[in-house]
Scaffold this active site. Structure first.
Site, PDB file in Angstrom:
ATOM      1  N   ARG A  87       0.821  -1.206   0.000  1.00 39.48           N
ATOM      2  CA  ARG A  87       0.000   0.000   0.000  1.00 39.48           C
ATOM      3  C   ARG A  87       0.861   1.265   0.000  1.00 39.48           C
ATOM      4  O   ARG A  87       0.335   2.360  -0.105  1.00 39.48           O
ATOM      5  CB  ARG A  87      -0.818  -0.009   1.286  1.00 39.48           C
ATOM      6  CG  ARG A  87      -2.310   0.153   1.136  1.00 39.48           C
ATOM      7  CD  ARG A  87      -2.886   0.087   2.538  1.00 39.48           C
ATOM      8  NE  ARG A  87      -4.313   0.263   2.596  1.00 39.48           N
ATOM      9  CZ  ARG A  87      -5.191  -0.719   2.491  1.00 39.48           C
ATOM     10  NH1 ARG A  87      -4.804  -1.946   2.287  1.00 39.48           N
ATOM     11  NH2 ARG A  87      -6.483  -0.472   2.604  1.00 39.48           N
ATOM     12  N   ARG A 121     -21.476  -2.183   1.336  1.00 42.78           N
ATOM     13  CA  ARG A 121     -20.742  -3.433   1.550  1.00 42.78           C
ATOM     14  C   ARG A 121     -21.076  -4.028   2.921  1.00 42.78           C
ATOM     15  O   ARG A 121     -21.157  -3.322   3.914  1.00 42.78           O
ATOM     16  CB  ARG A 121     -19.249  -3.102   1.467  1.00 42.78           C
ATOM     17  CG  ARG A 121     -18.354  -4.290   1.585  1.00 42.78           C
ATOM     18  CD  ARG A 121     -17.041  -4.034   0.932  1.00 42.78           C
ATOM     19  NE  ARG A 121     -16.156  -3.192   1.718  1.00 42.78           N
ATOM     20  CZ  ARG A 121     -14.906  -2.905   1.337  1.00 42.78           C
ATOM     21  NH1 ARG A 121     -14.449  -3.340   0.186  1.00 42.78           N
ATOM     22  NH2 ARG A 121     -14.144  -2.157   2.088  1.00 42.78           N
ATOM     23  N   ARG A 154     -18.351  -2.994   8.160  1.00 44.76           N
ATOM     24  CA  ARG A 154     -17.055  -2.722   8.780  1.00 44.76           C
ATOM     25  C   ARG A 154     -17.050  -1.322   9.391  1.00 44.76           C
ATOM     26  O   ARG A 154     -17.639  -0.404   8.835  1.00 44.76           O
ATOM     27  CB  ARG A 154     -15.955  -2.808   7.714  1.00 44.76           C
ATOM     28  CG  ARG A 154     -15.368  -4.183   7.558  1.00 44.76           C
ATOM     29  CD  ARG A 154     -14.465  -4.301   6.371  1.00 44.76           C
ATOM     30  NE  ARG A 154     -13.484  -3.228   6.224  1.00 44.76           N
ATOM     31  CZ  ARG A 154     -12.582  -3.184   5.245  1.00 44.76           C
ATOM     32  NH1 ARG A 154     -12.544  -4.129   4.341  1.00 44.76           N
ATOM     33  NH2 ARG A 154     -11.731  -2.197   5.159  1.00 44.76           N
ATOM     34  N   ARG A 165      -9.759   7.443   3.548  1.00 44.22           N
ATOM     35  CA  ARG A 165      -9.037   6.324   2.922  1.00 44.22           C
ATOM     36  C   ARG A 165      -8.672   6.657   1.469  1.00 44.22           C
ATOM     37  O   ARG A 165      -7.609   6.266   0.983  1.00 44.22           O
ATOM     38  CB  ARG A 165      -9.878   5.043   3.003  1.00 44.22           C
ATOM     39  CG  ARG A 165      -9.884   4.465   4.421  1.00 44.22           C
ATOM     40  CD  ARG A 165     -11.028   3.509   4.656  1.00 44.22           C
ATOM     41  NE  ARG A 165     -10.950   2.294   3.877  1.00 44.22           N
ATOM     42  CZ  ARG A 165     -11.971   1.458   3.713  1.00 44.22           C
ATOM     43  NH1 ARG A 165     -13.133   1.701   4.279  1.00 44.22           N
ATOM     44  NH2 ARG A 165     -11.829   0.385   2.995  1.00 44.22           N
TER      45      ARG A 165
END
Ligand code: AMP
Length: 206
Positions: A87, A121, A154, A165
């Protein structure tokens, strides 16, 4: 076969990694799953990284890199699909020191699509399988099709954390694209389309 799937949050890395691993019998190495397991188990490492993960931040990356590389060496030194790692440039360079990546598949998705994908999600609290309320809903509401575990959102899949993010992705992860481009292994795919279309594109590459 050593593959890396790379892209912004919500680009479909987890879904495509799962499909690839099933097709080729490869282990799926998700750094996010490795770290979430540490947090859930309440290990000292898990306690250290939790606050970073809640904010969608990178955190102590030397420790994280060591944990992921140890996981690879222990479970699958000869082949894997990496999801969420590397990352950062540091992680890419460290991985490159010991593992020859044959393709880094870049799932390029439009920013406006990201929020829609992530906030819908739902993840199985038991086996980690990922669903989407609109695009791939479970057969029974709130229950995992694979293991009947409870589906949860989440903590870091909220609108505010997703924005953070995405910013971190741009600053920290986009340089990794250049790293693999220079090595000649970067393969860019349009990830604004349906998962089966993306998967076909990936198969054409690998
Ligand atoms: P993911 O499941 O890939 O979306 O990752 C969830 C969170 O875990 C990220 O927002 C980070 O806080 C942390 N994380 C996952 N992979 C890495 C990594 N390679 N380096 C640093 N932090 C990571």
């Amino acid at each position: 076969m050593k593959l890396v799937l790379i892209g912004p949050p919500g680009c479909g890395k987890g879904t495509q990694s799962g499909l690839l691993c099933k097709k080729f019998g490869l282990p799926h190495i998700s750094s996010g799953n490795i770290l979430r397991a540490e947090v859930q188990a309440g290990t000292p490492f898990g306690k250290k990284i939790k606050k970073y993960m809640d904010r969608g931040e990178i955190g102590p990356q030397e420790l994280i890199t060591k944990a992921v590389l140890e996981h690879i060496d222990k479970n699958c030194p000869s082949g894997f699909v990496l999801d969420g790692f590397p990352r950062t440039l540091y992680q890419a360079e460290t991985l490159h020191g010991t593992h020859n990546i044959v393709a880094a598949i870049y799932l390029n998705v439009a920013e406006k699509e990201i929020l829609k994908r992530i906030t819908g999600r739902r993840t199985c609290s038991k086996c980690g399988r990922v669903f989407h309320l609109d695009y791939s809903p479970p057969k029974k509401n709130g229950i995992c099709d694979s293991c009947e575990g409870e589906l949860v959102q989440r903590d870091d899949d909220t609108a505010e954390t997703v924005k953070n993010r995405v910013q971190i992705y741009k600053k920290e992860t986009m340089p990794v694209l250049d790293f693999y481009r220079t090595l000649g292994v970067l393969k860019e795919i349009n990830a604004n389309v349906a998962p089966d279309v993306i998967f076909q594109e990936i198969l054409n590459i690998v």
